[in-house]
Structure formats: structure tokens, C-alpha cells
Scaffold this active site. Structure first.
Site, PDB file in Angstrom:
ATOM      1  N   GLY A  34       0.723  -1.452   0.080  1.00 20.57           N
ATOM      2  CA  GLY A  34      -0.156  -0.052  -0.311  1.00 20.57           C
ATOM      3  C   GLY A  34       1.422   1.519   0.239  1.00 20.57           C
ATOM      4  O   GLY A  34       1.842   1.680  -0.078  1.00 20.57           O
ATOM      5  N   GLY A  36       0.489   5.471   1.180  1.00 20.61           N
ATOM      6  CA  GLY A  36      -1.237   7.223   1.376  1.00 20.61           C
ATOM      7  C   GLY A  36       0.140   8.047   1.068  1.00 20.61           C
ATOM      8  O   GLY A  36       0.615   8.442   0.963  1.00 20.61           O
ATOM      9  N   THR A  37      -0.759   9.261   1.193  1.00 26.30           N
ATOM     10  CA  THR A  37      -0.065  10.749   1.607  1.00 26.30           C
ATOM     11  C   THR A  37       1.058  10.404   2.898  1.00 26.30           C
ATOM     12  O   THR A  37       1.717  11.538   1.765  1.00 26.30           O
ATOM     13  CB  THR A  37      -1.088  11.289   2.395  1.00 26.30           C
ATOM     14  OG1 THR A  37      -2.156  11.369   1.891  1.00 26.30           O
ATOM     15  CG2 THR A  37      -0.638  12.622   2.468  1.00 26.30           C
ATOM     16  N   TYR A  38       1.311   9.647   3.860  1.00 24.00           N
ATOM     17  CA  TYR A  38       2.986   9.659   4.603  1.00 24.00           C
ATOM     18  C   TYR A  38       3.998   9.152   4.522  1.00 24.00           C
ATOM     19  O   TYR A  38       4.761   8.953   4.634  1.00 24.00           O
ATOM     20  CB  TYR A  38       2.251   9.965   6.210  1.00 24.00           C
ATOM     21  CG  TYR A  38       1.483  11.594   6.415  1.00 24.00           C
ATOM     22  CD1 TYR A  38       2.472  12.939   6.067  1.00 24.00           C
ATOM     23  CD2 TYR A  38       0.069  11.829   6.545  1.00 24.00           C
ATOM     24  CE1 TYR A  38       1.836  14.281   6.075  1.00 24.00           C
ATOM     25  CE2 TYR A  38      -0.408  13.068   6.631  1.00 24.00           C
ATOM     26  CZ  TYR A  38       0.692  14.039   6.916  1.00 24.00           C
ATOM     27  OH  TYR A  38      -0.072  15.160   6.923  1.00 24.00           O
ATOM     28  N   GLY A  39       2.939   8.191   3.481  1.00 24.91           N
ATOM     29  CA  GLY A  39       4.317   6.815   3.320  1.00 24.91           C
ATOM     30  C   GLY A  39       3.760   5.881   2.393  1.00 24.91           C
ATOM     31  O   GLY A  39       2.723   5.658   2.049  1.00 24.91           O
ATOM     32  N   GLU A  40       5.168   4.983   2.224  1.00 22.65           N
ATOM     33  CA  GLU A  40       4.611   3.290   1.756  1.00 22.65           C
ATOM     34  C   GLU A  40       4.407   2.067   2.492  1.00 22.65           C
ATOM     35  O   GLU A  40       5.755   2.734   4.012  1.00 22.65           O
ATOM     36  CB  GLU A  40       5.925   2.916   0.092  1.00 22.65           C
ATOM     37  CG  GLU A  40       5.935   4.009  -0.153  1.00 22.65           C
ATOM     38  CD  GLU A  40       7.512   3.450  -1.056  1.00 22.65           C
ATOM     39  OE1 GLU A  40       7.106   3.781  -2.382  1.00 22.65           O
ATOM     40  OE2 GLU A  40       8.085   3.339  -0.555  1.00 22.65           O
ATOM     41  N   LYS A  56       5.749   0.792   7.733  1.00 26.40           N
ATOM     42  CA  LYS A  56       5.125   1.870   6.962  1.00 26.40           C
ATOM     43  C   LYS A  56       6.111   2.485   7.306  1.00 26.40           C
ATOM     44  O   LYS A  56       6.906   3.524   8.054  1.00 26.40           O
ATOM     45  CB  LYS A  56       3.827   2.630   7.855  1.00 26.40           C
ATOM     46  CG  LYS A  56       3.294   4.008   7.190  1.00 26.40           C
ATOM     47  CD  LYS A  56       2.105   4.137   8.061  1.00 26.40           C
ATOM     48  CE  LYS A  56       1.765   5.302   7.455  1.00 26.40           C
ATOM     49  NZ  LYS A  56      -0.023   6.345   8.053  1.00 26.40           N
ATOM     50  N   ASP A 160     -11.873   8.631  10.197  1.00 23.69           N
ATOM     51  CA  ASP A 160     -11.437   7.706   8.379  1.00 23.69           C
ATOM     52  C   ASP A 160     -12.203   6.827   8.611  1.00 23.69           C
ATOM     53  O   ASP A 160     -11.549   5.366   8.265  1.00 23.69           O
ATOM     54  CB  ASP A 160     -10.031   7.762   7.621  1.00 23.69           C
ATOM     55  CG  ASP A 160     -10.008   8.176   6.822  1.00 23.69           C
ATOM     56  OD1 ASP A 160     -11.063   8.137   6.398  1.00 23.69           O
ATOM     57  OD2 ASP A 160      -9.360   7.700   5.736  1.00 23.69           O
TER      58      ASP A 160
END
EC number: 2.7.11.22
Length: 242
Positions: A34, A36-40, A56, A160
Site C-alpha cells: 500500500g 498513502g499520503t505519508y508513506g509506503e 510503514k 476515517d
């Protein structure tokens, strides 16, 4: 405000991990699962214990040398929350880097890549959301509500809740709330941003601009998940806020 970055400077890992924290070299990456905004996020294996984990990697802004405030908040909250239906942050690991400090083992600044190490879960709820049996729906909803209740009694809003942030493991029997990147502590008289919660699961008051809210925003999202279980499709699959 939500989403701001921490003041310029490196993260003081003494607040989150002991001096001499393990490095990421203690893990063997298996695959990327995955981003996201702040990392893999990677599936990995602990070389020492043989246990699987989710790594993460935190994206840092090299220009500002800032650490995202949302990540700092997520780490603090996950260190505080301890419940069987909430994802467990096992440790913080780092890449080989440089440390600077005043000489004490608990007083140093670290510069390098930083990874959050989570327990590994098999998949997220999205994979079973539209084809679960009534007994499975009951079981998943019970666990979701237990985990969320624990957050709320500890004055934490998730902000969320959606299928991708509800993880399943244990042969499909265990559900855990994950991704606390938008979560935050709350008070009844607090004022918060309304730019939270994925659109399909966002309550009307946030769409109308409310900034004073509490547990009800999470409960609305839970209701949308329950309806999606029953309808086998999203309840409000909107593309815009209006």
C-alpha cells in the site's frame, strides 16, 4: 491545525523509541502492499523472530526537515491505545543514519528514514464487504463497535472509518481499526477541521462545514459500513460534496 508539519528539525525519537532502536535491516521486505499520503507500506519479515509485520515508511520533507504532525499524533495515539480491536504499533525502527544530542542516552536527535512497524493483518474489509454472511456481518460490526467505543471513552476520534482502514486476520475472524493518521484527541468544546473522513462515509454536518463535533461523526461512518454490508454496495457513493 490538522495537517500542519512539526517545527523545522529532526524528530526526537526519544519520545517514541528508546536510544539504540533497531534498524530496518532487521526486516526482510516481501512486497509493497500500500501507499498513502505519508508513506509506503510493505509486508516484511522480522529476521530475528520470523514474524510477519507491516512496515510503514514515513515520507519526510527533505527541504523543510519537518516531520508530519499527523504522523506524530498517530504514533502518540497508538502508543496510548491498547485494545484487541485496534491495530498494534509494535515499534519504531530506523535506517542507518546519524544521531546528534547532548550526550545522554535519552537525549538525541535522529536524521534518517523512519519506519512504523505494525502487526501484520491478512487483508482489509473491502475484500469481504460485499459478500459476507449475516453471521459474519454481525461479528465484524461487533468488533468494529468495540474498538471504536474504546477510542471514544479514551477521548479519541478516528475520523476515517472505511473498509480500507478496517483490517482482517485470524482466518477472517479478527477485525481491527487501523490507519489513525486523521485521528485526534477531542474535547466537547474543541474546534477541528471538517476536511476529514472519506467522502462516501462523511456525515452531513461536516459536509455543511461544522467544526465543533464529537463521536457522532465516527458513528455515521459505522452506519455507512453497516448499510454497505446489507446493500452490497456503498450507501452514498458521491463524487462531490454537493
Amino acid at each position: 491545525m490538522d495537517g500542519e508539519e512539526a517545527p523545522p528539525g529532526a524528530l526526537n525519537l526519544a519520545d517514541y523509541a528508546p536510544a539504540g532502536a533497531r534498524t530496518v535491516d532487521c526486516f526482510r521486505r516481501i512486497r509493497k502492499i500500500g501507499e498513502g499520503t505519508y508513506g509506503e507500506v510493505f509486508e516484511a519479515m522480522d529476521i530475528i523472530t520470523g514474524e510477519r509485520a507491516a512496515l510503514k515508511k514515513i515520507k519526510l520533507d527533505d527541504g523543510k526537515e519537518g516531520f508530519p504532525r499527523q504522523i506524530l499524533r498517530e504514533i502518540k495515539l497508538l502508543k496510548k491505545l491498547d485494545h484487541e480491536n485496534i491495530i498494534r504499533l509494535k515499534e519504531i525502527v530506523v535506517s542507518p543514519g546519524t544521531a546528534h544530542g547532548a550526550g545522554g542516552s535519552d537525549d538525541y536527535m535522529y536524521r534518517g528514514d523512519i519506519y512504523m512497524v505494525f502487526e501484520y493483518m491478512d487483508h482489509d474489509l473491502k475484500k469481504v464487504l460485499h459478500h459476507s454472511t449475516p453471521s459474519q456481518v454481525k461479528y465484524y460490526m461487533e468488533q468494529l463497535l468495540k474498538g471504536l467505543h474504546y477510542c471514544h471513552v479514551n477521548n479519541v476520534l478516528h475520523r476515517d472509518i472505511k473498509g480500507a482502514n478496517l483490517l482482517i486476520s485470524g482466518g477472517g475472524k479478527l477485525l481491527k481499526l487501523a490507519d489513525f493518521g486523521l485521528a485526534r484527541p477531542f474535547t466537547r468544546d474543541g474546534s477541528f477541521t471538517n476536511h476529514v473522513i472519506t467522502l462516501w462515509y462523511r456525515p452531513p454536518e461536516l459536509l455543511l462545514g461544522a467544526t465543533n463535533y464529537a463521536e457522532a461523526v465516527d458513528i455515521w461512518s459505522v452506519g455507512c459500513i453497516f448499510a454497505e454490508f446489507l446493500l452490497r454496495k456503498p450507501l452514498f457513493p458521491g463524487r462531490t460534496e454537493v
